[in-house]
Design a protein around this motif. Structure first.
Motif, PDB file in Angstrom:
ATOM      1  N   CYS A   1      27.136  62.252  28.403  1.00  0.00           N
ATOM      2  CA  CYS A   1      26.997  61.267  29.588  1.00  0.00           C
ATOM      3  C   CYS A   1      26.851  59.753  28.625  1.00  0.00           C
ATOM      4  CB  CYS A   1      25.477  61.180  30.560  1.00  0.00           C
ATOM      5  SG  CYS A   1      24.413  62.122  29.658  1.00  0.00           S
TER       6      CYS A   1
ATOM      7  N   TYR B   1      31.559  56.748  26.361  1.00  0.00           N
ATOM      8  CA  TYR B   1      31.779  57.883  26.050  1.00  0.00           C
ATOM      9  C   TYR B   1      32.942  59.022  25.702  1.00  0.00           C
ATOM     10  CZ  TYR B   1      32.116  61.317  29.846  1.00  0.00           C
ATOM     11  OH  TYR B   1      32.384  63.023  30.626  1.00  0.00           O
TER      12      TYR B   1
ATOM     13  N   ALA C   1      22.464  64.520  32.861  1.00  0.00           N
ATOM     14  CA  ALA C   1      23.080  63.279  33.327  1.00  0.00           C
ATOM     15  C   ALA C   1      21.759  62.826  33.177  1.00  0.00           C
ATOM     16  CB  ALA C   1      23.594  63.158  35.769  1.00  0.00           C
TER      17      ALA C   1
ATOM     18  N   ARG D   1      24.546  57.983  23.685  1.00  0.00           N
ATOM     19  CA  ARG D   1      26.329  58.729  23.849  1.00  0.00           C
ATOM     20  C   ARG D   1      25.179  60.605  23.708  1.00  0.00           C
ATOM     21  NH1 ARG D   1      32.494  60.466  23.237  1.00  0.00           N
ATOM     22  NH2 ARG D   1      31.666  62.303  22.504  1.00  0.00           N
TER      23      ARG D   1
ATOM     24  N   THR E   1      21.391  68.369  35.465  1.00  0.00           N
ATOM     25  CA  THR E   1      21.477  68.267  36.212  1.00  0.00           C
ATOM     26  C   THR E   1      21.332  69.122  38.041  1.00  0.00           C
ATOM     27  OG1 THR E   1      23.181  69.240  35.609  1.00  0.00           O
ATOM     28  CG2 THR E   1      23.360  67.072  36.125  1.00  0.00           C
TER      29      THR E   1
ATOM     30  N   GLU F   1      27.466  56.059  31.920  1.00  0.00           N
ATOM     31  CA  GLU F   1      28.589  56.719  32.504  1.00  0.00           C
ATOM     32  C   GLU F   1      28.330  57.807  32.283  1.00  0.00           C
ATOM     33  OE1 GLU F   1      31.327  57.973  33.421  1.00  0.00           O
ATOM     34  OE2 GLU F   1      32.330  55.891  32.620  1.00  0.00           O
ATOM     35  N   ASN F   2      28.796  58.501  33.875  1.00  0.00           N
ATOM     36  CA  ASN F   2      27.743  60.499  33.261  1.00  0.00           C
ATOM     37  C   ASN F   2      29.394  61.115  33.490  1.00  0.00           C
ATOM     38  OD1 ASN F   2      25.239  60.228  33.276  1.00  0.00           O
ATOM     39  ND2 ASN F   2      25.070  59.697  35.950  1.00  0.00           N
TER      40      ASN F   2
END
Length: 198
Positions: free
Chosen positions: A179, A170, A27, A17, A42, A195-196
């Motif tokens: 993320c 997360y 991300a 994580r 991003t 998992e974003n």
């Protein structure tokens, strides 16, 4: 509590994580049919020349004895994966790569953390800090983080799928989740998920 980036690993799977106060606009994306997961900014992230913002955080590789997954918080994941492909034992691949790249030379002397799992369930966790290099075999879910929890410690983590591993890591109650990536062993090799967050 803010522990920064962390890995969780056990014989059946694990997770990585990103937790960040300084660079939250990131991300994870999948490449090579999810054989490589990459952390990067991003589209709305401010420009930065920080070398620690983008990196492969997880790679599944073919070794002479089968598949192994390597994951961690920086560019050391690539040399670990490359050594595994060449046939290095996981312990040596972790120790040599962590020692060679050393802790991050930022304002916090951020440790590098990493883990590996072989397709027969051998799991290792490692970290290089300013004051130590630790590589351990684990037989239960174990966490190591860049801050506060920078020595491996057991954690209650029971994810039955890669998606569950990513979501569970997360959702852990450590601050500033950005993320996460999850990985589990299956009969058909390693399954990965992302998992974003929002």
């Amino acid at each position: 509590m803010y522990v920064g980036r962390f890995v969780v690993v056990g014989p059946e799977g694990g997770a990585y994580r990103v937790s960040s106060r300084s660079f939250p606009n990131r991300a994870i994306t999948a490449r090579d049919d999810a054989e490589a997961l990459t952390v990067g900014p991003t589209e709305d992230a401010p420009d930065t020349d920080n070398p620690y913002v983008s990196y492969n955080c997880l790679r599944v590789v073919e070794t002479p004895t089968g598949e192994t997954v390597a994951f961690g918080n920086g560019s050391h994941v690539d040399p670990i994966a490359e050594k595994l492909e060449l046939g290095y034992p996981a312990r040596d691949a972790l120790a040599e790569s962590l020692l060679a790249l050393d802790y991050e030379k930022d304002n916090y002397d951020t440790p590098r953390i990493a883990a590996t799992i072989t397709d027969d369930g051998e799991a290792l966790i490692g970290t290089v800090r300013k004051d130590a290099l630790l590589v351990e075999t684990v037989d239960e879910p174990t966490l190591v983080a860049t801050y506060e929890k920078d020595a491996p410690e057991p954690i209650d983590f029971d994810a039955e799928s890669a998606a569950a591993a990513a979501s569970e890591s997360y959702a852990l109650e450590y601050e500033h989740a950005v993320c996460a990536a999850g990985v589990v062993r299956t009969e058909n090799g390693f399954e990965t998920a992302i998992e974003n967050g929002d």
